[in-house]
Design a protein around this motif. Structure first.
Motif, mmCIF file in Angstrom:
data_model
loop_
_atom_site.group_PDB
_atom_site.id
_atom_site.type_symbol
_atom_site.label_atom_id
_atom_site.label_comp_id
_atom_site.label_asym_id
_atom_site.label_seq_id
_atom_site.Cartn_x
_atom_site.Cartn_y
_atom_site.Cartn_z
ATOM 1 N N ASP A 81 0.957 -1.226 0.150
ATOM 2 C CA ASP A 81 0.164 0.170 -0.128
ATOM 3 C C ASP A 81 0.861 1.120 0.056
ATOM 4 O OD1 ASP A 81 -2.505 -1.080 2.283
ATOM 5 O OD2 ASP A 81 -2.097 -1.706 0.309
ATOM 6 N N GLN A 82 0.137 2.396 -0.405
ATOM 7 C CA GLN A 82 1.081 3.707 -0.349
ATOM 8 C C GLN A 82 1.274 4.126 0.940
ATOM 9 O OE1 GLN A 82 2.114 5.175 -3.493
ATOM 10 N NE2 GLN A 82 1.922 3.061 -4.327
ATOM 11 N N LEU A 83 2.029 4.797 1.076
ATOM 12 C CA LEU A 83 2.243 5.707 2.602
ATOM 13 C C LEU A 83 0.784 6.682 2.526
ATOM 14 C CD1 LEU A 83 6.004 6.606 2.106
ATOM 15 C CD2 LEU A 83 4.910 5.426 3.988
ATOM 16 N N SER A 84 0.250 6.731 3.772
ATOM 17 C CA SER A 84 -1.019 7.368 3.695
ATOM 18 C C SER A 84 -0.994 8.616 4.538
ATOM 19 C CB SER A 84 -2.312 6.530 4.091
ATOM 20 O OG SER A 84 -1.736 5.854 5.438
ATOM 21 N N PRO A 115 2.024 5.102 7.806
ATOM 22 C CA PRO A 115 2.592 6.359 8.220
ATOM 23 C C PRO A 115 4.147 6.762 7.969
ATOM 24 C CG PRO A 115 2.482 4.944 10.097
ATOM 25 C CD PRO A 115 1.954 4.089 8.945
ATOM 26 N N VAL A 116 4.261 8.037 7.825
ATOM 27 C CA VAL A 116 5.492 8.432 7.846
ATOM 28 C C VAL A 116 5.767 9.205 9.479
ATOM 29 C CG1 VAL A 116 7.332 10.159 7.001
ATOM 30 C CG2 VAL A 116 5.565 9.074 5.268
ATOM 31 N N VAL A 117 6.569 8.565 9.946
ATOM 32 C CA VAL A 117 6.635 9.277 11.391
ATOM 33 C C VAL A 117 7.687 10.391 11.141
ATOM 34 C CG1 VAL A 117 7.336 8.585 13.795
ATOM 35 C CG2 VAL A 117 5.820 7.262 12.543
ATOM 36 N N VAL A 118 7.499 11.667 11.836
ATOM 37 C CA VAL A 118 8.308 12.605 12.227
ATOM 38 C C VAL A 118 8.714 12.883 13.559
ATOM 39 C CG1 VAL A 118 8.963 15.196 11.822
ATOM 40 C CG2 VAL A 118 7.857 13.824 9.780
ATOM 41 N N LEU A 119 9.656 12.872 14.269
ATOM 42 C CA LEU A 119 10.052 13.359 15.663
ATOM 43 C C LEU A 119 10.840 14.457 15.661
ATOM 44 C CD1 LEU A 119 10.911 9.689 17.075
ATOM 45 C CD2 LEU A 119 8.678 10.824 16.740
ATOM 46 N N PRO A 263 9.243 -1.952 1.780
ATOM 47 C CA PRO A 263 8.416 -1.059 2.632
ATOM 48 C C PRO A 263 9.082 -1.126 4.279
ATOM 49 C CG PRO A 263 7.246 -2.666 1.317
ATOM 50 C CD PRO A 263 8.669 -2.964 0.745
ATOM 51 N N ALA A 264 9.158 -0.176 4.721
ATOM 52 C CA ALA A 264 9.404 0.276 6.429
ATOM 53 C C ALA A 264 8.886 1.493 6.556
ATOM 54 C CB ALA A 264 11.013 -0.045 6.375
ATOM 55 N N ILE A 265 8.401 1.762 8.043
ATOM 56 C CA ILE A 265 8.049 2.920 8.248
ATOM 57 C C ILE A 265 9.348 3.833 8.205
ATOM 58 C CG2 ILE A 265 7.080 4.100 10.301
ATOM 59 C CD1 ILE A 265 5.501 1.871 11.080
ATOM 60 N N PRO A 266 9.059 5.064 7.497
ATOM 61 C CA PRO A 266 9.962 5.960 7.770
ATOM 62 C C PRO A 266 9.946 6.780 9.005
ATOM 63 C CG PRO A 266 8.668 6.237 5.549
ATOM 64 C CD PRO A 266 7.910 5.334 6.529
ATOM 65 N N VAL A 267 11.101 6.953 9.629
ATOM 66 C CA VAL A 267 11.107 7.797 11.016
ATOM 67 C C VAL A 267 12.293 8.910 10.470
ATOM 68 C CG1 VAL A 267 11.594 7.929 13.227
ATOM 69 C CG2 VAL A 267 10.736 5.718 12.253
#
Ligand SMILES: Nc1ncnc2c1ncn2[C@@H]1O[C@H](COP(=O)(O)OP(=O)(O)O)[C@@H](O)[C@H]1O
Ligand SMILES: N[C@@H](CC(=O)OP(=O)(O)O)C(=O)O
Length: 555
Positions: A81-84, A115-119, A263-267
């Protein structure tokens, strides 16, 4: 002690319930507000090791991904799936190991999202790094290891990896490099804006490495990214850099390309970029991770941008000033921008721009209270019943009353005044003019929240005195009323009543050019009580029934 992740609740989808849109026409008033461009950073650069490629291959064994391929949790099903969505978590949301584990659990409650996670940096790390840097300038190389703030940064990060059950190697190289940098600053006895940006960048670089490693540990496949390595190209204005257009395609290409391939959640590190000329690490101004999140949202054309904070959304005023502030359920991008510009810490002033351009809804949520609906920010909203949206207080403002000595005509006078501000890179918040005078308030939120220093003020006054009589007024406050200018008469009338009752003397009134705000300048000592009185009048009395009554009368 390893902290267990909270069990995932039943999946929920964050579908925005956007109210019907209506056009909000506005009418002008006599005064107006404006701002000059942001103040440029000054000072000579100290040469430090190029940082933009140094960190990529640590914390995860080389390819950016810790541990074995994911077997469960997010990423199990539909990895193609696409990043959402973007989910940005601020410093208060990730201030400890327990909070990091909570946030990981929170992300898992949305298994249908990609998700793309931004911290941001953990807790008060950015402030502590800045203070450590300032202390290093004067403490001498041998005393660097004793700097209290540096020890706080070090122990917080070590404690966090220990408690999350991660190897210290996740951050050890960064801590070593940080100590070397502080020693370099001590040796040079100088902390330039460029070095300062490099120094604070370690905060986000460490928090994202820890979080990404933790996700991988709990078998949620994640990949850490330093924003300055994936195409966040900025101006070279250290401390307050602006995102350049080239960022969008570059970031999209990198994040999307990696996602498609593996695919891997980008942080992603919030707050950071890479100066297009210098190639050095830049920062986007305090609170800049919000801007990182909206930039990614626009670059990837995502469905929604979520900014997770420690409050239930955007509130009717700063809860630290008035604890009875209420959540504002809906805002337009314009209102949110105005609120942020006039000093509401909750959002970065530039952060709405990419969201508005990409027309992507922004949701402000509370990571400590995820069930609260938060604030939804969109292009339009139903303004029918809106009078006031929020009250913003900016304290410790400096004001200048500038009266022409009539050497110049009005046109030339104003032009000269603003040319002086431009030359000295002084940012102006509010302006009120008459034919022979102009009053301005100067922006106190300087780089790293430093106040406008006396030397700079003396300089601007000296220049202005060549063409005018100048009165410097300090310890003033700007109270900005963000609202519906369709209701400006009601706002003015109600404000007037509050002012009369409280006996507060207003020194300047200014209406923003975007016409969703009106600013009152008062003495600092009157400001807090006035905010409370205004809040009570607008949000705790029955204002809506008044609007309805007036509409009935007009009808
Ligand atoms: N109008 C407002 N609405 C909500 N929070 C506000 C407002 N004005 C100021 N704040 C402050 O902003 C803080 C949240 O912003 P910030 O500290 O930047 O969050 P984070 O670091 O989590 O991104 C709140 O804790 C609150 O003290
Ligand atoms: N860590 C940076 C950037 C940021 O956005 O932080 P936060 O999201 O905690 O406001 C700062 O303190 O300014």
């Amino acid at each position: 002690m390893a902290i267990p992740v909270r069990s995932a609740a039943a999946p929920r989808r964050l579908v925005p319930s956007i109210p019907p849109a209506s056009s909000g026409h506005v009418r002008g008033l006599a005064c107006f507000g404006t701002r000059t461009g942001p103040r440029g950073a000054r000072g000579l650069s100290m040469v430090v090791a190029d940082s933009t490629s140094r960190r990529a291959k640590q914390a995860d064994g080389g390819d950016g991904v810790l541990g074995a391929p994911v077997l469960g949790g997010l990423g199990m099903e539909g990895l193609g799936d696409q990043l959402s969505v973007v989910m940005k978590f601020g410093g208060s949301s990730v201030s400890s190991a327990a909070r990091m584990a909570e946030v990981a659990g929170l992300i898992l409650t949305f298994p249908e999202e990609r998700p793309v996670v931004v911290l941001s940096a953990m807790g008060k790390t950015t402030n502590n790094l800045l203070l450590a840097g300032e202390k290093a300038v004067g403490c001498g190389v041998i005393h660097v290891s004793e700097i209290e703030e540096w020890n706080m940064v070090k122990s917080l990060h070590i404690k966090t990896v220990d408690e999350l059950g991660l190897p210290r190697s996740v951050i050890q190289d960064m801590l070593d490099e940080l100590e070397q940098l502080l020693k370099g600053i001590a040796m040079m006895k100088e902390l330039t804006p460029r070095t300062s940006d490099y120094l604070v960048s370690f905060g986000e670089c460490m928090s994202t490495r820890i979080f990404s490693a933790y996700l991988n540990k709990i078998r949620v496949k994640a990949r850490q990214y330093d924003a300055f390595d994936i195409g966040f190209i900025t101006t070279d204005e250290f401390g307050n850099a602006d995102i350049l257009e080239a960022t969008y395609p570059a970031v999209a290409k990198r994040l999307h390309g990696d996602w498609i391939q593996d695919p891997a959640i980008p942080v992603v590190t919030g707050f950071l970029g890479k100066g297009w000329k210098s190639g050095a690490v830049t920062t986007l101004g305090r609170g800049g991770s919000d801007l990182t999140a909206t930039t990614i949202g626009k670059a990837l054309g995502l469905r929604e941008i979520q900014v997770w904070k420690d409050v239930d959304g955007v509130l009717t005023c700063d809860p630290n000033i008035y604890p009875h502030a209420k959540t504002v359920p809906y805002l337009t991008f314009e209102e949110a921008t105005e609120l942020a510009y006039f000093g509401a810490q909750v959002l970065h002033p530039q952060s709405m721009r990419p969201a508005r351009e990409g027309d992507i809804p922004v949701r402000v949520k509370n990571s400590y209270n995820p069930k609260a609906p938060g604030t939804l920010i969109t292009r339009q909203r139903d303004m029918d019943k809106v009078v006031l949206t929020s009250i913003v207080l900016k304290s410790n403002v400096t004001m200048l009353d500038i009266v022409s000595t009539r050497m110049l005509g009005q046109y030339g006078f104003l032009a000269r005044v603003f040319a002086i501000f431009e030359d000295l890179c002084i940012s102006v918040d509010c302006v009120a003019t008459s034919e022979v005078s102009v009053s301005v308030s100067l922006d106190p939120s300087k780089i790293w929240s430093r106040e406008l220093i006396q030397q700079e003020l003396d300089h601007v006054v000296e220049e202005l005195e060549k063409i005018a009589i100048v009165r410097l007024l300090q310890q003033r406050a700007i109270i900005s009323l963000i609202g519906n200018v369709e209701q400006s008469s009601l706002i003015l009338e109600k404000t007037g009543r509050v002012l009369r009752k409280s006996g507060v003397n207003v020194q300047m009134i200014s209406q923003g050019a975007s016409k969703v705000n009106m600013s009152l300048i008062v003495h600092d000592s009157d400001a807090k009580a006035l905010v409370e009185a205004l809040h009570q009048a607008f949000f705790e009395d029955d204002v809506l029934s008044q609007v309805e009554a007036e509409n009935l009368l007009v009808g």
